[in-house]
Design an enzyme around this catalytic site. Structure first.
Site, short mmCIF file in Angstrom:
data_model
loop_
_atom_site.label_atom_id
_atom_site.label_comp_id
_atom_site.label_asym_id
_atom_site.label_seq_id
_atom_site.Cartn_x
_atom_site.Cartn_y
_atom_site.Cartn_z
N ARG A 4 -1.92 12.60 10.13
CA ARG A 4 -0.69 13.17 10.60
C ARG A 4 -0.30 14.33 9.60
O ARG A 4 -0.49 14.64 8.26
CB ARG A 4 0.45 12.39 10.26
N ASP A 62 0.74 -1.07 -0.54
CA ASP A 62 -0.29 -0.17 -0.17
C ASP A 62 0.80 1.24 -0.22
O ASP A 62 0.76 1.99 -0.68
CB ASP A 62 -0.97 -0.04 1.52
N HIS A 63 2.20 1.33 0.47
CA HIS A 63 2.87 2.54 0.64
C HIS A 63 3.46 2.71 -0.10
O HIS A 63 3.77 3.64 -1.27
CB HIS A 63 3.60 2.48 2.01
N SER A 95 6.49 7.52 12.99
CA SER A 95 6.35 5.86 12.16
C SER A 95 6.70 5.01 13.38
O SER A 95 7.47 5.43 14.21
CB SER A 95 6.39 5.97 11.20
N ARG A 103 8.90 3.14 11.76
CA ARG A 103 9.68 2.29 10.64
C ARG A 103 11.24 2.38 11.29
O ARG A 103 12.06 3.14 12.37
CB ARG A 103 10.08 3.47 9.65
N ASP A 122 3.56 -1.16 11.21
CA ASP A 122 3.39 0.37 10.96
C ASP A 122 2.09 0.66 12.48
O ASP A 122 1.42 0.55 13.21
CB ASP A 122 2.23 0.02 9.94
C1 MIC Z 1 3.41 6.87 8.62
O1 MIC Z 1 2.10 6.74 8.28
O2 MIC Z 1 4.54 7.51 8.54
C2 MIC Z 1 3.72 5.37 7.66
C3 MIC Z 1 4.38 5.72 6.89
O3 MIC Z 1 2.51 4.38 7.82
C4 MIC Z 1 4.60 4.25 8.99
C5 MIC Z 1 5.16 3.57 8.49
C6 MIC Z 1 6.39 3.60 7.60
O4 MIC Z 1 7.09 4.37 8.48
O5 MIC Z 1 6.37 2.72 6.70
C7 MIC Z 1 3.75 4.56 10.45
O6 MIC Z 1 3.30 5.54 10.51
O7 MIC Z 1 4.59 3.31 11.30
FE1 SF4 Z 2 -0.49 4.95 5.02
FE2 SF4 Z 2 0.97 5.17 7.59
FE3 SF4 Z 2 -1.09 7.36 5.39
FE4 SF4 Z 2 -1.82 5.51 6.72
S1 SF4 Z 2 -0.89 6.42 7.88
S2 SF4 Z 2 -2.95 5.59 4.98
S3 SF4 Z 2 -1.34 3.66 6.66
S4 SF4 Z 2 0.79 5.89 5.28
#
Ligand code: MIC
Ligand code: SF4
Length: 839
Positions: free
Chosen positions: A448, A95-96, A643, A645, A160
């Site tokens: 976010r 999805d990312h 995140s 990550r 995640d």
């Molecule tokens: C996000 O919303 O910041 C992400 C991208 O989904 C991250 C995960 C990632 O960095 O791959 C998260 O929320 O953990």
């Molecule tokens: Fe994707 Fe993270 Fe955004 Fe949700 S918050 S849509 S998991 S990047």
């Protein structure tokens, strides 16, 4: 199709007795969170009255979910754990990695082409090791999990931070780094500090323009981005039961934005309705049978102050729609105050783009309510003033809203429908003109809004609101428009008001989908080949990190003293960098490029203290690494917020940073650092942050006696010859100290597992464990400094390593073991352990 019903059934059959036991131990009524936690203790974890925010506890989660951007690192680590199959049901979701450009179809084709290598890798690893695989276009991890896997009373971890979304269906679902996922997939216990509990009582009922999103926007304003750290938020009250299950999901989803470990709701009729609508009536029937165990005890909700560490009450009947931002999700402004706040702060009020959807807000209810506003545009002779985009959360939702005519409605206001993926939420948005870095405002229903997150432009002011409010604001094109009180001028010059949104909680004709995008793994994956090309720039097999050298760390250079907010987006940016998530060396070129240097207030410009020149952070660090010089990163409050990550921990580790010293950490990031063998330290006295000077050389003292709860010392050698000695705290327990010594948790696991496996068939328990411990000691000792190091490590490794070794072996008894021989030994280990205790 109902996934893993047997697992749910098995858990439910054990829950009542486990909860009764827990109640007898803590000797009081229980919250829902405690019921779920105590029902998921690892088999080797003795139940006791755990200290909230104090005790480290071993859990056995029911399942694991991973998304493509984090799954790569998690699965690369899992592959080195040497297991034939995952020990619990696990899934991967693509999805990312899909860039939103022109629209779903084209974008998906391009992504499939651009990221083919990564998708092929993920699908073949899934096939080999028994993980469910959700193709690109199937949907965003959290929406797909809610629709298919989440169940009341369950416990799940996911790589995640918004894994917490599944709390909307009554789970305890927790975001973690990939290394934690590896533990659980490898059949080992998963450790978490027993959380504190925040109770949020919802009274009244949502109405008019207010939606579930406003609950969490309000909560974020109250608790701030740090307020939920180390806590589970449990919602209850008439306001909770009167809202939809997906609305609850939205609230739990954004609990990540207040740092909460997770959020959850008790099982109720809205969840039952959702389970039935998503084809899981069997699950709802099972849940109905143990309904009282899937809710907190009545005494708890009658007197919440007695049972929660903190209680917040919100009256939904009086709650106003909110907009949170810019640049932080906890800056909450009720819509009626936006006019004055925008003027006071100089926020640009013209809205360029309104974006709805994402994992947070793309339920059928959200889309249908937003569509009810879009419909009014033509009905009332209006013209939409801003661009408008939709990112549906799953193919099931997309297919159903298309069938029900909502996509057509949005089409008529000029909307772009992006792929069922993260897209603009994570900077995968090819926004025309963003490179000009102009000051502008966007509103979205994501979760976010950190600087640069959506389109890479640091001057984009992003505000978070409900899909309904975002749609209304996009129609008006004005941030200060309050749809409750203000009118709009239509094309005929008349004043018109928007009617409050209306919609259906669930589709009256039911959900539908042609190809949901799921691929089941092979029954026997042993013959499946996983290929990683050595010349790939997207994937790189992992080499183990070096073990600790056995001495204090001397002469570290300061890489950066980061000023203010330093989220994981600042430490390891997403957007265009997402493509390197499977290649540690390449992605390390984004290390801390978003962080502000305290000394010159610049982004990505730090002093190389060897040359005196300023350069980009990764370049300076690579220079230190080339010279074999360790370094330290200093940070402010809530460092690593955002995140899950683990790249934000692995990159500095890979490039030779040894210590991250901050005022405070966000939970997942702190654990990620520990897992990767870094030193994650906090100032005992926060003002000591001010003592760190740009040219300092730093020593970390006390590592040879690294012990839980014992502070370490850092000596700062200033350029002018002066010195300061400061105390620094840490939260490492014994086991975590072993990770540091071994170089990483994975190093320790690999050593223990391989040693256990090779020794197990031949020898009895006592010999096996000591053989394992011997090997650990031998392998983690650096060759060069054999003597002094040996002494130091030998002293501290055996006891806790022994414990870990036992855990590794004993766990195999609890989970399906690959080989008979191992199973046999495992039984012996457990038996012997019990016998020992009795003596
Ligand atoms: C996000 O919303 O910041 C992400 C991208 O989904 C991250 C995960 C990632 O960095 O791959 C998260 O929320 O953990
Ligand atoms: Fe994707 Fe993270 Fe955004 Fe949700 S918050 S849509 S998991 S990047």
């Amino acid at each position: 199709m109902v996934f893993d019903l047997d697992m749910i059934q098995a858990l439910y059959s054990k829950m009542p007795s486990r909860i009764a036991k827990a109640r007898s131990i803590v000797k009081r009524p229980l919250t829902l969170s405690e019921k779920i936690l105590y029902s998921h203790l690892d088999t080797n974890q003795k139940p006791e009255n755990f200290g909230r925010g104090k005790s480290y506890v071993d859990f056995a989660p029911d399942r694991v979910a991973m998304q493509d951007a984090t799954a790569q690192m998690a699965l690369l680590q899992f592959m080195s754990a040497g297991r034939p199959k995952v020990a619990v049901p696990s899934t991967v979701h693509c999805d990312h990695l899909i860039v939103a450009r022109t629209g779903a179809k084209e974008d998906l084709t391009i992504a499939n082409d651009e990221s083919r290598e990564v998708f092929d890798f993920l699908s073949s690893v899934s096939n080999k090791y028994g993980l469910g695989f959700w193709k690109p276009g199937a949907g965003i991890i959290h929406q797909v999990v809610l629709e298919n896997y989440a169940f009341p009373g369950g416990m799940m971890i996911g790589t995640d931070s918004h894994t917490v979304n599944a709390g909307g269906l009554g789970m305890v679902a927790i975001g973690v780094g990939g290394a934690d996922a590896v533990d659980v997939m490898a059949g080992m216990a998963w450790e978490l500090k027993f959380p504190k509990l925040i109770g949020i009582k919802l009274t009244g009922r949502l109405n008019g323009w207010t939606s579930a999103k406003d609950v969490i926007l309000k909560v974020a304003g109250i608790l701030t981005v740090k307020g939920g750290t180390g806590a589970i938020i449990e919602y209850f009250g008439e306001g909770a039961t009167s809202m939809s299950c997906t609305g609850k999901g939205t609230i739990c989803n954004m609990g990540a934005e207040v740092g909460a470990t997770t959020s959850t709701f008790g099982y109720d009729e809205s969840m039952e309705r959702y389970l039935i609508a998503t084809g899981r009536s069997e699950v709802s029937k099972l849940a109905n049978n143990i309904r009282e165990h899937l809710n907190g005890d009545p005494e708890v909700y009658a007197n919440p102050e007695k049972y929660f560490d903190q209680v917040v009450e919100i009256n939904l009947s009086e709650l106003e729609p909110h907009l949170n931002g810019p640049f932080t999700p906890d800056l909450a402004t009720p819509i009626s105050k936006m006019k004055e706040e925008a003027a006071r702060n100089g926020w640009p009020t013209h809205i360029e783009v309104g974006l709805i959807g994402s994992c947070t807000n793309s339920s059928y209810e959200d889309i249908s309510r937003a569509a009810s506003l879009a419909k009014q545009v033509s009905d009332k002779g209006l013209k939409t003033k801003s661009e408008f985009t939709i990112t549906p959360g799953s193919e099931q939702v997309r297919y159903t809203i298309e069938r029900d005519g909502f996509i057509d409605t949005f089409d008529r206001i000029g909307a772009k429908v992006f792929a069922n993926a993260c897209g603009p939420c994570i900077g995968m948005w090819n926004r025309v003109g963003a490179e000009k870095k102009e000051k502008n405002t966007i509103v979205h229903s994501f979760n976010r809004n950190f600087q640069s997150r959506n389109d890479g432009n640091p001057n984009t002011y992003a505000f978070v609101g409900s899909p309904e409010l975002v749609t209304a604001l996009a129609i008006a094109g004005d941030l200060t428009f309050n749809p409750i009180t203000d009118s709009l001028i239509n094309e005929a010059g008349q004043q018109v008001r928007l009617d409050p949104p209306t919609g259906d909680e669930l589709p009256t004709q039911g959900f539908d989908v042609k190809d949901a995008g799921f691929v089941a793994p092979a029954k026997d994956g042993s013959k499946v080949q996983v290929k990683v090309s050595p010349s790939s720039d997207r994937l790189q097999l992992l080499a183990p990190f070096k073990a600790w050298e056995g001495t204090d760390l001397k002469g570290l250079r300061l890489l950066i003293k980061a000023k203010g907010k330093c989220t994981t987006d600042h430490i390891s940016m997403a957007g265009k960098w997402l493509k390197y998530r499977g290649h540690l060396d390449n992605i390390s070129n984004n290390l801390l490029i978003g962080a502000t240097n305290f000394f010159n207030e610049k982004i990505n410009s730090v002093k190389n203290t060897m040359t005196g020149q300023y350069d980009e952070v990764p370049k300076v660090q690579r220079n230190y690494k080339a010279q074999g010089i360790g370094s330290i990163v200093v940070g402010d409050e809530n460092y690593g917020e955002g995140s899950s990550r683990e790249h934000a921990a692995m990159e500095p580790r890979h490039l030779g940073v040894r210590v991250i010293l901050v005022k405070s950490f966000a939970r997942i990031h702190e654990t990620n650092l520990k897992k990767q063998g870094m030193l994650a330290l906090t100032f005992a006295n926060k003002d000591d942050y001010n003592k760190i000077q740009e040219d300092d050389k730093l020593d970390v003292i006390g590592l040879t006696e690294f012990t839980p709860e014992k502070p370490l010392t850092i000596v700062l050698h200033h350029r002018n010859g002066g010195e300061d000695s400061i105390l620094v705290n840490h939260t490492y327990n014994k086991n975590q100290i072993e990770w540091f010594k071994a170089g990483s948790a994975l190093n320790l696991m690999g050593i223990l597992a391989s040693a256990t496996k090779s020794e197990a068939p031949k020898k009895g328990m006592a010999e096996t464990v000591s053989a394992v411990v011997k090997k650990v000691v031998k392998k983690i000792l650096p060759k060069a400094k054999a003597k002094p190091a040996k002494k130091a490590v030998k002293k501290s490794v055996p006891k806790s390593a022994k414990k870990t070794a036992k855990k590794v072996v004993a766990k195999k008894a609890a989970r399906p073991a690959p080989k008979k021989a191992v199973k046999k030994t495992a039984k012996k280990v457990t038996a012997k352990k019990v016998a020992k205790k009795k003596r």
